[in-house]
Design a protein around this motif. Structure first.
Motif, PDB file in Angstrom:
ATOM      1  N   ASN A  41      -1.082   8.863   7.724  1.00 26.05           N
ATOM      2  CA  ASN A  41      -1.770   9.385   8.908  1.00 26.05           C
ATOM      3  C   ASN A  41      -0.837  10.225   9.774  1.00 26.05           C
ATOM      4  O   ASN A  41      -1.228  11.263  10.314  1.00 26.05           O
ATOM      5  N   GLU A  57     -10.434   4.534   6.867  1.00 22.83           N
ATOM      6  CA  GLU A  57     -10.315   5.512   7.954  1.00 22.83           C
ATOM      7  C   GLU A  57     -10.671   6.897   7.448  1.00 22.83           C
ATOM      8  O   GLU A  57     -10.368   7.262   6.310  1.00 22.83           O
ATOM      9  N   SER A 113      -6.323  -1.206   4.155  1.00 18.87           N
ATOM     10  CA  SER A 113      -6.164   0.102   4.786  1.00 18.87           C
ATOM     11  C   SER A 113      -4.905   0.179   5.646  1.00 18.87           C
ATOM     12  O   SER A 113      -4.409   1.267   5.922  1.00 18.87           O
ATOM     13  N   LYS A 114      -4.402  -0.977   6.070  1.00 19.64           N
ATOM     14  CA  LYS A 114      -3.212  -1.018   6.920  1.00 19.64           C
ATOM     15  C   LYS A 114      -2.266  -2.103   6.433  1.00 19.64           C
ATOM     16  O   LYS A 114      -2.691  -3.173   5.992  1.00 19.64           O
ATOM     17  N   SER A 131      -0.170   2.937   7.931  1.00 23.59           N
ATOM     18  CA  SER A 131      -1.016   3.272   6.790  1.00 23.59           C
ATOM     19  C   SER A 131      -0.569   2.517   5.540  1.00 23.59           C
ATOM     20  O   SER A 131       0.623   2.430   5.237  1.00 23.59           O
ATOM     21  N   ASP A 180      -9.670   7.362   3.517  1.00 22.68           N
ATOM     22  CA  ASP A 180      -9.151   6.166   2.871  1.00 22.68           C
ATOM     23  C   ASP A 180     -10.185   5.040   3.055  1.00 22.68           C
ATOM     24  O   ASP A 180     -10.481   4.677   4.183  1.00 22.68           O
ATOM     25  N   ASP A 201       4.306   7.535   6.323  1.00 26.34           N
ATOM     26  CA  ASP A 201       2.989   7.122   6.799  1.00 26.34           C
ATOM     27  C   ASP A 201       1.998   8.272   6.625  1.00 26.34           C
ATOM     28  O   ASP A 201       2.198   9.376   7.147  1.00 26.34           O
ATOM     29  N   SER A 230     -12.610   4.811  12.164  1.00 28.38           N
ATOM     30  CA  SER A 230     -11.688   3.813  11.642  1.00 28.38           C
ATOM     31  C   SER A 230     -12.333   2.430  11.727  1.00 28.38           C
ATOM     32  O   SER A 230     -12.887   2.060  12.758  1.00 28.38           O
TER      33      SER A 230
END
Length: 595
Positions: free
Chosen positions: A92, A165, A286-287, A10, A225, A90, A113
């Motif tokens: 998530n 997500e 997002s990541k 995340s 998010d 993280d 996602s």
């Protein structure tokens, strides 16, 4: 997920390319000479790296029966190989850890996602990385790999992914395993026509949609998010809440409404996760893409004389997170059992399990220090393999030959928790705690029989949701009680009841004298019969609600059956005796049994 490959976690707004992260994904000081790879450490040069298109989308709409399936449904299985879940940074993983299911709960999960574009350095570029001179000197002076990771991190951020997500969790708690199965059956029926819905596992049995009402409580949580105050996000959450609440009623038209709601949810999710952007500078990361620092050539070369494989802990983290989720779930079970299971009826091992679970949970929640994780990781690897190589399959621990089936896993010392065989623990917990609890609950579960006599017609409706107007189902329909030979009696032998159960009697007079008599017998032996004050008049044709009751001796009406006790009598409000009068009586079980 292999920790020797780039992995997504995340995104956090403080993340930058070239940052190093500890095991819990908190930023630490990088050990590298930043001039050795400018396009990773210089943010202006990093922005010049061309974007690549990914364009993937995953959606899950699933009924999950346990926390293990929930982890998969939420899409965080890979992250649990890299971080200590209870203390992770993280978002998530934290969401999953905050919403662990007990053995007496089940969840509806919606996850959507999207990954759009990727900006990252090539793995070959990492060959150019060099350690800073100060770090090289520390290694020459005896810095161990554990100390190196403690100081400089376990992972390095090498890129980012755009997208977003949505995680939504609706969890239903139940009083025992039987009710949990019934609720799962009701939810399966409610959503079986909704696009994309599936069940993790199987649900077999003869269920009705109204079985959902056997749940004790419903809790919802969500994470979005990118998050905003947009109309799309507000509508998304409102529709998700409607989707999970409407299903709890058994109206046939709800099937169509559920499908429409799901389509609206997907449309809102699409707008949130795929916004129109004017340029690449407007991308929403997002990541973060991370890479294990021990796999970077300059690091592995610097510690070539040390056995790095002894220090790696991915297999241990996989086991640790699985154990924590398993024990936390069981601990939540036992908290719920406390109020339902009297101490004199509890298993003799109840306190032993409860105390040990709490001790292990508290210990794992202190694992914020890499040195501690590494120490336990090495002990874990030594125990399961007799050596120290990294185990990426925690089933090896479960098949260890020196586990003795007769040994109680709960007796293993808390600071040696890594010796606990999770499969054996599950089996022993079921035998010692879970099964005896459910047997006790089955023994005390209340049912009721119902007998009614009426002059002239009665319809009986049943609610398992505190008399909510949308929750009633008809169990006796337009029963005609009067005959020339005497009044007939209608009996239902077994009705499942709780403190949320309500019976509604809609009586109609077709002319002349009118009267209503009922008897309710609980499986614990208690009886309630009219004119008992627990039977109240909810609505009357000619008077206001809750009128005074006129009572009539059964001798005034000859009842053919002998089921009614001598103290029972007919009732009717205010002696209204007009044709086509409708009188509504109710009986609330909350008045006679506790929650």
């Amino acid at each position: 997920m292999s920790t020797n490959a780039p992995s997504p976690i995340s995104y956090h707004p403080t993340f930058l390319s070239g940052q190093t992260l500890d095991t819990n994904f908190a930023p630490v000081q990088p050990p590298f000479n930043i001039k050795s790879l400018p396009k990773l450490f210089d943010q202006k040069e990093f922005k010049e790296i061309p974007l690549t298109q990914n364009g993937s989308q995953e959606e899950t709409f699933q009924l999950v029966m346990n926390s293990s399936d929930k982890v998969s449904s939420l899409g965080i299985s890979g992250e649990l190989d890299m971080t200590c879940g209870p203390v992770t940074g993280d978002a998530n993983v934290k969401f999953a850890m905050d919403n662990i299911n007990s053995g007496l709960s089940l969840s509806i999960i919606y996850r959507n996602s999207v990954t759009g574009k990727i900006k990252t350095v090539d793995l070959n570029d990492l060959d150019s990385l060099e350690l800073a001179d100060q770090v090289k000197q520390q290694i020459d002076d005896g810095l161990t790999f554990n100390e190196f990771v403690e100081a400089y991190g376990q992972y390095i951020i090498i890129g980012f992914k755009s997208g977003g997500e949505i995680l939504y969790d609706c969890t239903y708690s139940t009083k025992d395993s039987s009710d949990k199965l019934s609720v799962s059956g009701g939810l399966s029926l409610a959503y079986n026509d909704v696009p994309g819905f599936n069940v993790s596992g199987s649900v077999n049995g003869d269920f009705k949609q109204q079985d959902i009402q056997k749940s004790l409580d419903v809790k919802t949580s969500f994470r979005i998010d990118p998050s905003s105050d947009s109309k799309d996000q507000t509508e998304l959450i409102n529709n998700l809440n409607k989707l999970t609440s409407i299903a709890q009623t058994a109206k046939s038209e709800n099937k169509v409404e559920l499908v429409d709601l799901k389509n609206n949810i997907d449309a809102a999710a699409q707008a949130i996760l795929n916004p129109e952007i004017s340029s690449d500078t407007d991308l929403n990361w997002s990541k973060a893409i991370i890479y294990p620092i021990g796999s970077i050539p300059c690091v592995s070369a610097a510690f070539a004389k040390q056995e790095l494989e002894d220090e790696r802990i991915s297999g241990f983290l996989q086991y640790l997170n699985r154990l924590f989720i398993d024990i936390k779930s069981k601990s939540q079970d036992m908290e719920a059992m406390t109020d339902k299971w009297p101490k004199n009826e509890q298993s003799k091992l109840f306190i032993t399990y409860a105390v040990k679970f709490e001790q292990i949970i508290q210990l794992i929640e202190t694992f914020t220090d890499y040195q501690v994780l590494a120490k336990y990781g090495k002990d874990y690897n030594t125990y399961i393999q007799g050596g120290g190589d990294d185990n990426e399959d925690d089933t090896k621990q479960e098949s260890k030959e020196d586990d003795i089936l007769d040994n109680k896993q709960i007796d293993i010392p808390t600071d040696e928790f890594y010796k606990i065989n999770i499969i054996l623990l599950d089996s022993q917990y079921d035998d010692d705690i879970f099964t005896p609890f459910n047997e006790y609950m089955n023994k005390i579960s209340l049912t009721a029989s119902l007998s009614v006599a009426v002059d002239d017609i009665v319809t009986v409706n049943l609610s398992q949701n505190n008399g909510d107007p949308d929750s009633y189902t008809t169990i006796i329909n337009q029963f005609v009680g009067w005959t020339e030979q005497g009044l007939l009696t209608k009996t239902i032998d077994s009705i499942e009841i709780s403190s949320k159960t309500v019976l509604q009697f809609i009586c109609t007079n077709t002319g002349g004298a009118a009267g209503f008599m009922a008897l309710i017998e609980l499986s614990n032996g208690k009886q309630y019969a009219t004119p008992d004050g627990y039977f109240t008049c909810e609505a009357s044709a000619n008077t206001s609600s809750n009128p005074s009751m006129y009572r009539f001796n059964p001798i005034d009406w000859r009842v053919q059956s002998g089921v009614f006790p001598d103290n029972a009598s007919f009732i009717w409000p205010n002696n209204d005796q007009k044709a086509d009068d409708k009188e509504i009586f109710i009986f609330k079980f909350s008045d006679v049994i506790s929650t």
